[in-house]
Design an enzyme around this catalytic site. Structure first.
Site, short mmCIF file in Angstrom:
data_model
loop_
_atom_site.label_atom_id
_atom_site.label_comp_id
_atom_site.label_asym_id
_atom_site.label_seq_id
_atom_site.Cartn_x
_atom_site.Cartn_y
_atom_site.Cartn_z
N HIS A 1 32.55 43.23 40.84
CA HIS A 1 31.56 42.40 41.08
C HIS A 1 30.55 43.06 42.38
CE1 HIS A 1 34.63 39.61 40.03
NE2 HIS A 1 33.70 38.71 39.73
N ASP B 1 32.32 42.95 45.54
CA ASP B 1 33.82 43.65 45.86
C ASP B 1 33.61 45.12 46.19
OD1 ASP B 1 34.89 41.59 44.35
OD2 ASP B 1 34.99 42.54 42.37
N MET C 1 32.34 48.68 33.34
CA MET C 1 31.84 47.09 33.39
C MET C 1 31.36 46.97 34.84
SD MET C 1 32.96 43.94 34.42
CE MET C 1 34.45 42.96 33.70
N GLU D 1 31.57 35.28 29.71
CA GLU D 1 33.16 34.86 29.66
C GLU D 1 33.33 33.41 30.18
OE1 GLU D 1 35.10 37.09 32.73
OE2 GLU D 1 36.85 35.85 32.66
N LYS E 1 35.44 29.66 30.50
CA LYS E 1 36.56 29.09 31.23
C LYS E 1 36.34 27.74 31.25
CE LYS E 1 39.43 29.73 35.42
NZ LYS E 1 39.28 30.31 36.83
N GLU F 1 38.95 35.78 27.74
CA GLU F 1 40.11 35.95 28.67
C GLU F 1 41.23 35.20 28.39
OE1 GLU F 1 39.81 36.28 33.05
OE2 GLU F 1 41.53 34.78 33.24
N HIS G 1 42.01 32.04 29.96
CA HIS G 1 41.25 30.79 30.01
C HIS G 1 41.16 29.97 28.74
CE1 HIS G 1 38.40 33.26 33.31
NE2 HIS G 1 39.68 33.02 33.55
N ASP H 1 39.15 40.35 28.70
CA ASP H 1 40.16 40.09 29.96
C ASP H 1 41.30 40.00 29.50
OD1 ASP H 1 38.01 40.75 31.64
OD2 ASP H 1 37.80 39.07 32.35
N ASP I 1 44.48 28.66 36.38
CA ASP I 1 44.09 30.09 35.96
C ASP I 1 45.13 31.07 36.67
OD1 ASP I 1 42.95 32.33 34.78
OD2 ASP I 1 41.39 32.45 36.48
N ASP J 1 46.38 34.15 35.92
CA ASP J 1 46.02 35.63 35.92
C ASP J 1 47.39 36.47 35.95
OD1 ASP J 1 43.42 35.00 35.57
OD2 ASP J 1 42.75 35.28 37.65
N ASP K 1 42.29 41.69 33.96
CA ASP K 1 41.90 40.56 34.89
C ASP K 1 43.17 40.12 35.32
OD1 ASP K 1 40.47 39.15 36.66
OD2 ASP K 1 39.37 38.21 35.07
C1 GLT Z 1 37.51 35.95 38.79
C2 GLT Z 1 37.73 35.10 37.27
C3 GLT Z 1 37.52 36.00 36.32
C4 GLT Z 1 36.31 36.77 36.02
C5 GLT Z 1 36.06 37.68 37.02
C6 GLT Z 1 34.38 38.16 36.65
S1 GLT Z 1 36.15 36.88 38.59
O1 GLT Z 1 38.84 36.58 39.11
O2 GLT Z 1 38.74 34.22 37.37
O3 GLT Z 1 38.33 35.55 35.17
O4 GLT Z 1 36.52 37.49 34.96
O5 GLT Z 1 33.56 37.34 37.44
MN MN Z 2 41.44 34.04 34.81
MN MN Z 3 38.23 37.00 33.55
#
Ligand code: GLT
Ligand code: MN
Ligand code: MN
Length: 386
Positions: A53, A56, A87, A180, A182, A216, A219, A244, A254, A256, A286
């Protein structure tokens, strides 16, 4: 044998390996590493790419000269590690200005600011070679729908993306946008909550050919959906621009987690569809390490994501070459061609013939499929018993 190579296109976000473990209930547990240090870490574990980002890399309040110094250090780190930037994206979530959304904020000044911030971030990404530009609308949503018109919000979202497509073309950046979805978190409800919703939205844009998806795993799993099916739909529409990868238990926040750490069968199907269809984009993780990890463990996390992907890729090959498995699949998909005249596209003659065809419904209802046998073989293959 499971060592990552550039052709695997494994990438990580600066925000993933650089995640210091802060959460809503607790402070950072790892020290903050700067972008160059994180690129060194990615070089050490054998990644191919790094994504970021805007903030970042360059803090939101950095002066132009600080920005230039940071970018030049970052470029040196990329070079010394042989790492590319496939990206880039904009942070439209963290700053208080986005408390009611960015492109969909009720405040027109915030909506304009979000466009400005994104154009500057696109400049930054282009400067280091990014070709995919991700849009994750973390704040594009509501907690209460009492104060915001959901149709206006979609209109604003669309106008912003149209504007930014034009900006990319105007600058000759050659970006392809990847949206993306979510369902929720950090907003109570986020607009366009699934990959399928995003896909529908893309067809309403001015330049739909420039815009695709960045689905993702976590998500879709948060909403209890089948991620591989979402990916199938994205591939079918020729819209899988980026992905992702991570993992997650169904129905939770989430998480991750490390790729392949929770739902191994789902991860297998995912790798299978990506590999079998020749997906050629980044395999972007991600995800982030557990809060209990130190940086040694963060490296183990990153290596684990890539290694599990490669192990599953090998399992996909094994599945393809297992004659018992393939015989069952052939049995399940058997087709003697006798229905060809009744399937495929429509004609009024075909419709007439099909309406008159004497199906034996009760015999059809007695035909079974060997899915229990097949699934058990898959489980045994994944557990290493084949
Ligand atoms: C954040 C989010 C991710 C996105 C990122 C990109 S930022 O971590 O939860 O799923 O992909 O903006
Ligand atoms: Mn996520
Ligand atoms: Mn993501």
């Amino acid at each position: 044998m499971y060592d990552p190579k550039p052709e695997h296109k494994f990438s990580f976000g600066l925000w993933t390996v650089g995640n210091p473990g802060r959460d809503p209930f607790g402070d950072a547990v790892r020290d903050t590493r700067n972008p160059s240090q994180l690129v060194d870490l990615l070089g050490e574990v054998g990644a191919w790419g790094v994504n970021f980002h805007d903030n970042d890399l360059v803090p939101i309040d950095a002066s132009p000269s600080e920005r230039d110094r940071i970018v030049s250090d970052f470029k040196k780190a990329l070079e010394r590690n042989g790492i590319v930037v496939p990206m880039a994206t904009t942070n439209l979530a963290y700053d208080p200005v986005f408390r009611d959304g960015a492109f969909t904020s009720n405040d027109p000044e915030v909506r304009a600011f979000a466009r400005q911030k994104t154009m500057r971030a696109m400049d930054l990404g282009a400067e280091v070679g990014a070709k995919i530009y991700v849009f994750w609308g973390g704040r594009e949503g509501t907690e209460t729908d009492a104060g915001k018109d959901a149709i206006d919000a979609l209109k604003w979202y669309r106008e912003a993306l149209n504007y930014l497509c034009e900006y990319s073309m105007d600058q000759g950046y050659g970006y392809r946008f990847a949206l993306e979805a979510k369902p929720n978190e950090p907003r109570g409800d986020i607009y366009l909550p699934t990959t399928g919703s995003m896909l529908g939205f893309i067809s309403t844009l001015d330049h739909p050919e420039m815009v695709g998806l960045n689905p993702e795993t976590a998500h879709e799993h948060m909403a209890g959906l089948n991620f591989m099916h979402a990916i199938a739909q994205a591939i079918d529409a020729d819209k899988l621009f980026h992905i992702d990868l991570n993992d997650q238990k169904f129905g939770r926040y989430d998480q991750d987690f490390r790729f392949g750490s929770e739902m191994i069968k789902q991860a297998f199907y995912l790798v299978q569809i990506l590999e079998d269809t020749g997906y050629s984009g980044s395999r972007h993780f991600d995800a982030h390490a557990y809060r209990s990890s130190d940086y040694e463990d963060v490296k183990a996390f990153a290596r684990g994501c890539m290694r599990t992907y490669l192990i599953l890729k090998e399992k996909v090959e094994q599945f393809k070459n297992d004659s018992e498995i393939q015989d069952l699949i052939a049995e399940a998909r058997a087709d003697d061609g006798s229905m060809d005249p009744h399937l495929g596209s429509y004609s009024s003659e075909k419709a007439k013939a099909l309406k008159a065809y004497p199906f034996d419904r009760s015999a059809l209802g007695k035909r079974s499929k060997p899915y229990e046998r097949l699934d058990q073989l898959l489980i045994e293959l994944l557990l290493g018993a084949r």
